[in-house]
Design an enzyme around this catalytic site. Sequence first.
Site, PDB file in Angstrom:
ATOM      1  N   HIS A  87       4.520   7.060  -6.500  1.00  0.00           N
ATOM      2  CA  HIS A  87       4.797   5.775  -5.870  1.00  0.00           C
ATOM      3  C   HIS A  87       6.246   5.664  -5.394  1.00  0.00           C
ATOM      4  O   HIS A  87       7.151   6.181  -6.033  1.00  0.00           O
ATOM      5  CB  HIS A  87       4.514   4.638  -6.856  1.00  0.00           C
ATOM      6  CG  HIS A  87       3.070   4.509  -7.195  1.00  0.00           C
ATOM      7  ND1 HIS A  87       2.193   3.765  -6.450  1.00  0.00           N
ATOM      8  CD2 HIS A  87       2.335   5.069  -8.198  1.00  0.00           C
ATOM      9  CE1 HIS A  87       0.985   3.842  -6.985  1.00  0.00           C
ATOM     10  NE2 HIS A  87       1.043   4.634  -8.039  1.00  0.00           N
ATOM     11  N   ASN A  93       0.867  -1.182   0.000  1.00  0.00           N
ATOM     12  CA  ASN A  93       0.000   0.000   0.000  1.00  0.00           C
ATOM     13  C   ASN A  93       0.901   1.229   0.000  1.00  0.00           C
ATOM     14  O   ASN A  93       2.081   1.127   0.319  1.00  0.00           O
ATOM     15  CB  ASN A  93      -0.968  -0.003   1.189  1.00  0.00           C
ATOM     16  CG  ASN A  93      -0.284   0.284   2.513  1.00  0.00           C
ATOM     17  OD1 ASN A  93       0.735  -0.317   2.837  1.00  0.00           O
ATOM     18  ND2 ASN A  93      -0.841   1.196   3.283  1.00  0.00           N
TER      19      ASN A  93
END
Length: 183
Positions: free
Chosen positions: A46, A35
């Site tokens: 990310h 996550n």
Amino acid sequence: MSLPKPTKAEIQAAVNQTVPDIIAPNLQVLFCGINPSLYSAVVGHHFARPGNRFWKTLHGAGFTDRLFSPSEDRDLPKLGFGITNIVDRATARADELAPEELIQGHVNLAEKIDRFQPKVLAILGISAYRTAFNQPKAKMGEQSEMLHNTRIWVLPNPSGLNAHYQLKDLQLVYQELREAIAS
């Protein structure tokens, strides 16, 4: 391009926020984190937390010809790669996720795999994989099961919190995946 450093208040406010998937049809590899970190949720990219070794690992394993910055994550599909997560919501630590969230994440991931059909799904974290996919004895590397027509590989989590793997070790394990794809 470096990202602006978030404040402590911004990081605390990022709990449960999401980071959009970087995904396209027919990718070579869809890298799947557990996550997003709170840091990644704030900056919108990310593996953005400075201690995360994902980008150095990708480069060292030969997936990229140069070291990418988290701000360049949206360029990955041009190289045949994408990024998603088992669970979309950001937390300070992956161990804050309930097993039910990981199991539901597997369901959501299966829908993405069916829609986008990457050649390989690379799950970055053995413990999360074992829970989400109900594979309590799974080992690192290629798995015997597939998700739709997509091969599954389990790789070590590149988080700086994963003390089991040094950068060189991560790069070697990720390189095994890259070489398997090339052959």
